[in-house]
Design a protein around this motif. Structure first.
Motif, PDB file in Angstrom:
ATOM      1  N   ASP A  45       0.660  -0.904   0.262  1.00  0.00           N
ATOM      2  CA  ASP A  45      -0.460   0.293   0.287  1.00  0.00           C
ATOM      3  C   ASP A  45       0.504   1.085  -0.178  1.00  0.00           C
ATOM      4  OD1 ASP A  45      -1.487   2.344   0.764  1.00  0.00           O
ATOM      5  OD2 ASP A  45      -2.605   0.809   1.915  1.00  0.00           O
ATOM      6  N   ILE A  59      -5.614  -8.629   1.538  1.00  0.00           N
ATOM      7  CA  ILE A  59      -6.390  -8.520  -0.069  1.00  0.00           C
ATOM      8  C   ILE A  59      -6.922  -9.676  -0.275  1.00  0.00           C
ATOM      9  CG2 ILE A  59      -5.955  -7.684  -2.094  1.00  0.00           C
ATOM     10  CD1 ILE A  59      -4.823  -5.383  -1.235  1.00  0.00           C
ATOM     11  N   THR A  77      -8.817  -4.806  -4.333  1.00  0.00           N
ATOM     12  CA  THR A  77      -8.865  -3.978  -3.924  1.00  0.00           C
ATOM     13  C   THR A  77      -9.797  -3.441  -3.200  1.00  0.00           C
ATOM     14  OG1 THR A  77      -8.461  -2.509  -5.885  1.00  0.00           O
ATOM     15  CG2 THR A  77      -6.681  -3.721  -5.276  1.00  0.00           C
ATOM     16  N   TYR A  88     -10.352  -3.978   0.623  1.00  0.00           N
ATOM     17  CA  TYR A  88      -9.080  -3.060   1.322  1.00  0.00           C
ATOM     18  C   TYR A  88      -9.612  -2.034   1.660  1.00  0.00           C
ATOM     19  CZ  TYR A  88      -5.234  -1.962   2.103  1.00  0.00           C
ATOM     20  OH  TYR A  88      -3.610  -1.844   3.170  1.00  0.00           O
ATOM     21  N   THR A 132     -11.734   4.569  -3.823  1.00  0.00           N
ATOM     22  CA  THR A 132     -11.066   4.296  -4.303  1.00  0.00           C
ATOM     23  C   THR A 132     -11.497   4.718  -5.765  1.00  0.00           C
ATOM     24  OG1 THR A 132      -9.148   2.201  -5.264  1.00  0.00           O
ATOM     25  CG2 THR A 132     -11.526   1.650  -4.202  1.00  0.00           C
ATOM     26  N   LEU A 149       0.058  -0.082  -4.724  1.00  0.00           N
ATOM     27  CA  LEU A 149      -1.282   0.096  -4.493  1.00  0.00           C
ATOM     28  C   LEU A 149      -1.347   0.918  -3.829  1.00  0.00           C
ATOM     29  CD1 LEU A 149      -4.313  -0.631  -5.398  1.00  0.00           C
ATOM     30  CD2 LEU A 149      -4.032  -2.005  -3.661  1.00  0.00           C
ATOM     31  N   TYR A 173      -2.328   2.362  -9.548  1.00  0.00           N
ATOM     32  CA  TYR A 173      -1.705   1.123  -9.392  1.00  0.00           C
ATOM     33  C   TYR A 173      -0.509   0.747 -10.183  1.00  0.00           C
ATOM     34  CZ  TYR A 173      -4.327  -1.109 -12.570  1.00  0.00           C
ATOM     35  OH  TYR A 173      -5.071  -1.812 -14.073  1.00  0.00           O
TER      36      TYR A 173
END
Length: 111
Positions: free
Chosen positions: A10, A20, A61, A64, A72, A100, A105
């Protein structure tokens, strides 16, 4: 030979991305294996050696970031890659890292 490995970091938090869900699919999108990144952001998937062909890793993701109350742009990241077998039948270790953040990413062929 060793199994396929991945490592998710991350970049926004500067920490490994634990928890994840990751899914490995083979040719024709057939599921092969699934796992979850450990406390160090790592997961190991699949058999000892994958046959030659195209494969996909899908990283969940969105869940997460949702667990952290962080919006996100990418609810999941899909990385498609090609597995090649050398003429002698050997195969390089397959390692697919993912760096990420909530809005970007990157990935590369690891070792």
């Amino acid at each position: 030979m060793s199994r396929l490995t991945t490592h998710v970091l991350d970049a926004d938090a500067g920490t490994p991305a634990a928890g994840i869900a990751v899914e490995l699919a083979g040719p024709r999108s057939l599921p092969i294996d699934a796992g979850v990144t450990d406390a160090d952001g790592r997961a190991t998937l699949g058999p000892e050696q994958l046959p030659a062909g195209e494969y996909t890793l899908a990283f969940r993701t969105g869940a997460y970031f949702a667990e952290r109350d962080i919006p996100t742009f990418y609810p999941f990241v899909t990385v498609t890659f090609t597995v090649e077998i050398a003429p002698d039948g050997s195969q390089r270790h397959l390692h697919v890292p993912l760096l990420l953040s909530p809005f970007a990413y990157s990935t590369y062929r690891g070792s």
